[in-house]
Design an enzyme around this catalytic site. Sequence first.
Site, PDB file in Angstrom:
ATOM      1  N   TYR A 138       0.804  -1.219   0.000  1.00 52.41           N
ATOM      2  CA  TYR A 138       0.000   0.000   0.000  1.00 52.41           C
ATOM      3  C   TYR A 138       0.844   1.279   0.000  1.00 52.41           C
ATOM      4  O   TYR A 138       0.317   2.357  -0.284  1.00 52.41           O
ATOM      5  CB  TYR A 138      -0.955   0.022   1.201  1.00 52.41           C
ATOM      6  CG  TYR A 138      -2.193  -0.821   1.001  1.00 52.41           C
ATOM      7  CD1 TYR A 138      -2.136  -2.200   1.152  1.00 52.41           C
ATOM      8  CD2 TYR A 138      -3.416  -0.243   0.670  1.00 52.41           C
ATOM      9  CE1 TYR A 138      -3.258  -2.989   0.969  1.00 52.41           C
ATOM     10  CE2 TYR A 138      -4.547  -1.016   0.481  1.00 52.41           C
ATOM     11  CZ  TYR A 138      -4.463  -2.386   0.633  1.00 52.41           C
ATOM     12  OH  TYR A 138      -5.595  -3.151   0.446  1.00 52.41           O
ATOM     13  N   LYS A 190       3.497 -15.408   6.051  1.00 52.96           N
ATOM     14  CA  LYS A 190       3.916 -16.337   4.999  1.00 52.96           C
ATOM     15  C   LYS A 190       5.432 -16.478   5.108  1.00 52.96           C
ATOM     16  O   LYS A 190       6.188 -16.056   4.224  1.00 52.96           O
ATOM     17  CB  LYS A 190       3.475 -15.764   3.631  1.00 52.96           C
ATOM     18  CG  LYS A 190       3.641 -16.710   2.460  1.00 52.96           C
ATOM     19  CD  LYS A 190       2.619 -17.825   2.404  1.00 52.96           C
ATOM     20  CE  LYS A 190       2.954 -18.785   1.276  1.00 52.96           C
ATOM     21  NZ  LYS A 190       2.101 -19.999   1.280  1.00 52.96           N
ATOM     22  N   ASP A 224      -2.389 -18.688   3.839  1.00 48.75           N
ATOM     23  CA  ASP A 224      -3.249 -19.629   3.099  1.00 48.75           C
ATOM     24  C   ASP A 224      -3.942 -20.601   4.055  1.00 48.75           C
ATOM     25  O   ASP A 224      -5.100 -20.971   3.856  1.00 48.75           O
ATOM     26  CB  ASP A 224      -2.456 -20.367   1.993  1.00 48.75           C
ATOM     27  CG  ASP A 224      -1.081 -20.842   2.437  1.00 48.75           C
ATOM     28  OD1 ASP A 224      -0.663 -20.533   3.574  1.00 48.75           O
ATOM     29  OD2 ASP A 224      -0.420 -21.539   1.644  1.00 48.75           O
ATOM     30  N   ASP A 248      -6.376  -7.047   4.289  1.00 45.47           N
ATOM     31  CA  ASP A 248      -7.441  -6.614   3.375  1.00 45.47           C
ATOM     32  C   ASP A 248      -8.207  -7.832   2.864  1.00 45.47           C
ATOM     33  O   ASP A 248      -9.440  -7.866   2.877  1.00 45.47           O
ATOM     34  CB  ASP A 248      -6.826  -5.835   2.209  1.00 45.47           C
ATOM     35  CG  ASP A 248      -7.876  -5.453   1.179  1.00 45.47           C
ATOM     36  OD1 ASP A 248      -8.933  -4.925   1.602  1.00 45.47           O
ATOM     37  OD2 ASP A 248      -7.660  -5.695  -0.022  1.00 45.47           O
ATOM     38  N   ASP A 252     -12.319  -9.574   4.157  1.00 48.99           N
ATOM     39  CA  ASP A 252     -13.513  -9.739   3.323  1.00 48.99           C
ATOM     40  C   ASP A 252     -14.090 -11.139   3.516  1.00 48.99           C
ATOM     41  O   ASP A 252     -15.309 -11.318   3.565  1.00 48.99           O
ATOM     42  CB  ASP A 252     -13.204  -9.483   1.832  1.00 48.99           C
ATOM     43  CG  ASP A 252     -13.479  -8.033   1.435  1.00 48.99           C
ATOM     44  OD1 ASP A 252     -13.368  -7.156   2.319  1.00 48.99           O
ATOM     45  OD2 ASP A 252     -13.797  -7.786   0.256  1.00 48.99           O
TER      46      ASP A 252
HETATM   47  C1  IPM Z   1     -10.813  -1.762   2.421  1.00 54.05           C
HETATM   48  C2  IPM Z   1     -10.832  -1.449   0.960  1.00 54.05           C
HETATM   49  C3  IPM Z   1      -9.688  -0.502   0.630  1.00 54.05           C
HETATM   50  C4  IPM Z   1      -8.388  -1.229   0.952  1.00 54.05           C
HETATM   51  C5  IPM Z   1      -9.687   0.003  -0.822  1.00 54.05           C
HETATM   52  C6  IPM Z   1     -11.019   0.633  -1.180  1.00 54.05           C
HETATM   53  C7  IPM Z   1      -8.559   0.949  -1.083  1.00 54.05           C
HETATM   54  O1  IPM Z   1     -10.779  -2.603   0.211  1.00 54.05           O
HETATM   55  O2  IPM Z   1     -10.986  -0.833   3.234  1.00 54.05           O
HETATM   56  O3  IPM Z   1     -10.632  -2.921   2.779  1.00 54.05           O
HETATM   57  O4  IPM Z   1      -7.842  -1.947   0.117  1.00 54.05           O
HETATM   58  O5  IPM Z   1      -7.915  -1.060   2.074  1.00 54.05           O
HETATM   59 MN    MN Z   2     -10.827  -4.409   1.359  1.00 52.18          MN
END
Ligand code: IPM
Ligand code: MN
Length: 353
Positions: A138, A190, A224, A248, A252
């Site tokens: 990032y 990792k 993983d 990140d 999700d």
């Molecule tokens: C999150 C999002 C952001 C990230 C994007 C929108 C830049 O996916 O907050 O998880 O990758 O951090």
């Molecule tokens: Mn994200």
Amino acid sequence: MGKSYNIAVIPGDGTGPEVVREGKKVLEAAGEKFGFKLYYQDFDFGGDRYLRTGEVLPDTAVEDLKKFDSIFLGAIGHPDVKPGILEKGILLRLRFELDQYINLRPVKLYPGVATPLKDKGPEHIDYVVVRENSGDVYTGVGGVTQKGTPNEVAVQNMIYNRMQVDRCLRYAFDYTRKRNKKNTLALCGKTNVLTYVFDLWERAFHEIGKADYPDIKREYYHVDATVMWMVKNPEWFDVIVTTNMFGDIITDLGAITQGGMGIAAGGNINPEGVSMFEPIGGSAPKYTGKNIINPLASISCGAMMLDHLGEEKAALSIENAIMDVTANKIKDLGAGKMGYSTSEAGDLVAERV
Ligand code: IPM
Ligand code: MN
């Protein structure tokens, strides 16, 4: 007279303003009950402002925002703006310039909420991911040469220094101790491939843990394997600490196991500065203005914000109210499927606070 807090509000794009409205409604109810006051100032950062003015974030934004106790954000992302511009120019820029070096993402399945994980319930899915939020790929260090030719080279570096690693690990150890559940911190990395970066993380993890957190059990998982166990045995986890990119991705997965984007909340935290609370879900342009989007993630963000500000009792009462609503009222978290409008859903939680 109780305390008061100054909150910068960035409603943002799409359904952001609608969910922020409900988040504020519930915060208001909590303030009345627990005796504190919130003062809000709105900032119009987002896609509409960019399309209107050509400016993503004014130069004064960061200094202005530093004057607040917290930032409450709705959503950033606009269908008419090329992907990346707003995300990098607003979200990532604020995270970096306000040095919000922790991204705190609880993964908790509330009662009554459906999870895609077979045979798992709220007693199995309750852990927190501490995602490092300032380093890794990032940082944008890298480059490209011979673009457009068959020899094109693209490099994007995974970068960490010891200071970034240490401060994130210390936050994660402290958080695990304060949470006081399984008192177990798992490092997700990792080490078998990313031998430089995760050698640094692993050494720091054990050094700091041994020296200052002997009461916290230390575990290590490759990334993983982590995602495999998040699906198969989520009950193993208490707190997971990981790098920015891995964090990140795995959060999700975590979010979908707790019922999806309608419920997942997160905090971008600078423990010594100004923090920003935002739902993980996006701006959902197709539901904008319809009063059908689920506001529970934003309401949860409000609870996280209060907890961070030191109003722990108020935060807990909001969380309990949300759990009562998911257990007894809102059976489906999907937009338009709740059986309630966005504002009615906010009312349900506010009444219970
Ligand atoms: C999150 C999002 C952001 C990230 C994007 C929108 C830049 O996916 O907050 O998880 O990758 O951090
Ligand atoms: Mn994200």
